[in-house]
Design an enzyme around this catalytic site. Structure first.
Site: not given
Ligand code: PBG
Length: 327
Positions: A195, A217, A233, A248, A274
């Site tokens: 991620k 983050r 990872e 992701k 998103s």
């Molecule tokens: C929780 C999480 C996030 C997303 C999925 N789980 C946000 C983040 O890490 O800031 C993002 C999903 C998306 O953008 O559609 N940590």
């Protein structure tokens, strides 16, 4: 006149010939729809930066899941917006927490639906970080304890799969152990193994009200420039007992998807996040692109790169498009 032996165009002549030699296919079973649970009753609040995506109260999420199932969606991943947030993210593992209620309601309204829970703390902490914070730092082991509790409470509510997304070291192992100790050895783990710290999560943070109050983050999510680290990872999560690996975001990391596909035999998921959804929506709303074609081309590229499973806000629209094509 030149004499050509090889003419790739021969097999592109008609729709039937093209379908005959098509190498990659999307199927409705590959698609998982994300849903956002919020407090209240009869609440259906559209997210400004994500047209077509809503915050849904528990009664509404049960209806939404049932309607999605009828359309052909076989799995959902749930996120929650709790009534209140605190330093200990207590809403994440409360027995009557918002997501726990949503799981129970969906289990009741559509027992056949695959229910996945995002296992993270950022939607539940007052500061919006994915773990326990002390002196502006996200603590690893302390966060593991809460993530494990969260996963167990999601399993108790009826989740089939938990999906740890906090990027804490050792989270898959800690969750596996806690689930097994609680008698949930059959609850699977889909790990957000790779991620990246991505600006493409912007609209989600509006949807889940989870933007960090300070900093970002990058001290736990991966640097977007790194590919070798992605393998590391994935290896760690594999060895800690992940059942499904995830990469992701999806489209700007297709190279990573391909590498993870080639190196690991576990089922592989990709999260079309998103911002990837919103950028297509926005351009389509302006009339600049053909939304359906761009959507299908994008999702197909994610499959082609090696994903078995795609988490996407487009799940319903893609299934409709597949149906119109008679697939
Ligand atoms: C929780 C999480 C996030 C997303 C999925 N789980 C946000 C983040 O890490 O800031 C993002 C999903 C998306 O953008 O559609 N940590």
């Amino acid at each position: 006149m030149s004499h050509l032996i090889h003419r790739p165009r021969r097999l592109r002549r008609t729709p039937a010939l093209r379908a005959l030699v098509r190498e990659t296919r999307l199927a409705r079973e590959d698609l998982i729809l994300p849903l956002f649970a919020c407090p209240g009753q009869n609440v259906r609040r559209e997210i400004g930066s994500m047209p077509g995506v809503h915050n849904l109260s528990v009664d509404e999420i049960a209806k939404e899941a049932a309607a999605a199932y009828d359309l052909g969606v076989s799995g959902v991943i749930l996120f929650g917006l709790p009534e209140t947030k605190d330093e200990a993210a207590s809403g994440a593992y409360a027995d009557k927490g918002i997501v726990q209620q949503a799981v129970r309601a969906i289990r009741h309204s559509v027992p056949e639906m695959i229910v996945i829970n995002d296992t993270c703390l950022c939607e539940y902490t007052s500061h919006g970080h994915c773990g326990v914070v002390r002196d502006n730092e996200v603590l690893n082991e302390e966060s593991l304890e809460l993530l494990a509790r969260t996963a167990v409470s999601q399993a108790e509510a009826g989740a089939d799969i938990v999906a740890p997304s906090a990027m804490m070291d050792g989270q898959v192992g800690a969750i596996r152990e806690a689930l097994d100790d609680a008698g949930f050895e059959n609850v699977a783990i889909m790990s957000y193994a790779v991620k990246f710290a991505s600006a493409f999560y912007g609209p989600f943070r509006e949807a889940a009200d989870s933007a960090p109050a300070f900093g970002d983050r990058r001290a736990y999510q991966m640097d977007s420039a790194n590919a070798r680290e992605a393998i590391r990872e994935a290896e760690l999560d594999y060895s800690e007992g992940a059942d499904i690996l995830m990469v992701k975001p999806a489209t700007v990391y297709l190279d990573i998807l391909k590498t993870v596909r080639d190196r690991f035999d576990l089922p592989l998921a990709a999260y079309h996040v998103s911002g990837e959804y919103s950028t297509i929506k926005a351009a389509a709303q302006k009339g600049w692109i053909d939304e359906q074609r761009v959507m299908m081309e994008t999702l197909t590229s994610i499959r082609r790169a090696g994903a078995d499973i795609i988490l996407t806000y487009y799940a319903r629209e893609a299934i409709k498009a597949l149906r119109n094509r008679g697939q």
